[in-house]
Design a protein around this motif. Sequence first.
Motif, PDB file in Angstrom:
ATOM      1  N   LEU A  20       0.818  -1.213   0.000  1.00 11.84           N
ATOM      2  CA  LEU A  20       0.000   0.000   0.000  1.00 11.84           C
ATOM      3  C   LEU A  20       0.855   1.268   0.000  1.00 11.84           C
ATOM      4  N   ASN A  25      -1.280   2.039  -5.482  1.00 10.41           N
ATOM      5  CA  ASN A  25      -1.853   0.821  -4.913  1.00 10.41           C
ATOM      6  C   ASN A  25      -2.892   1.196  -3.859  1.00 10.41           C
ATOM      7  N   THR A  26      -4.092   0.669  -4.010  1.00  7.91           N
ATOM      8  CA  THR A  26      -5.174   0.990  -3.073  1.00  7.91           C
ATOM      9  C   THR A  26      -5.847  -0.286  -2.576  1.00  7.91           C
ATOM     10  N   LEU A  27      -6.511  -0.158  -1.434  1.00  6.78           N
ATOM     11  CA  LEU A  27      -7.281  -1.286  -0.905  1.00  6.78           C
ATOM     12  C   LEU A  27      -8.396  -1.684  -1.866  1.00  6.78           C
ATOM     13  N   ASP A  29      -8.466  -1.466  -5.111  1.00  5.87           N
ATOM     14  CA  ASP A  29      -7.886  -2.215  -6.233  1.00  5.87           C
ATOM     15  C   ASP A  29      -7.495  -3.624  -5.793  1.00  5.87           C
ATOM     16  N   TYR A  38     -13.143  -5.657   0.892  1.00  3.63           N
ATOM     17  CA  TYR A  38     -12.498  -4.404   1.294  1.00  3.63           C
ATOM     18  C   TYR A  38     -12.432  -4.319   2.816  1.00  3.63           C
ATOM     19  N   ASN A  42      -9.172  -3.749   5.033  1.00  6.05           N
ATOM     20  CA  ASN A  42      -9.083  -2.545   5.850  1.00  6.05           C
ATOM     21  C   ASN A  42      -8.770  -2.896   7.311  1.00  6.05           C
ATOM     22  N   LYS A  45      -5.162  -3.720   7.555  1.00  6.54           N
ATOM     23  CA  LYS A  45      -4.341  -2.507   7.468  1.00  6.54           C
ATOM     24  C   LYS A  45      -4.335  -1.745   8.789  1.00  6.54           C
TER      25      LYS A  45
END
Length: 81
Positions: A20, A25-27, A29, A38, A42, A45
């Motif tokens: 990340l 780069n995203t959650l 994606d 997600y 999350n 993370k």
Amino acid sequence: ALEEYGSMEKTIRDRLIDWLGVPGNTLADLSRRSGVSYDVLNKMKRREGASTSAENAVAIARVIGGKEVAADLVPVYNVQA
């Protein structure tokens, strides 16, 4: 020696955080590409010590390039009767 090895190992959460940190780069994606929700990503993370199922970890590892992580999830024993 064993302590040194342990400190070098990265958890799937560590790898997720590193991934990340790369711009772009995203959650969202990662969720789309891995099939892991997600919300699960999350939580991983945000919470230190968070974990997930082996199935999710393999799916995440396939996207973020952690082949070693995926391999480490399935212990193999050399057992003879």
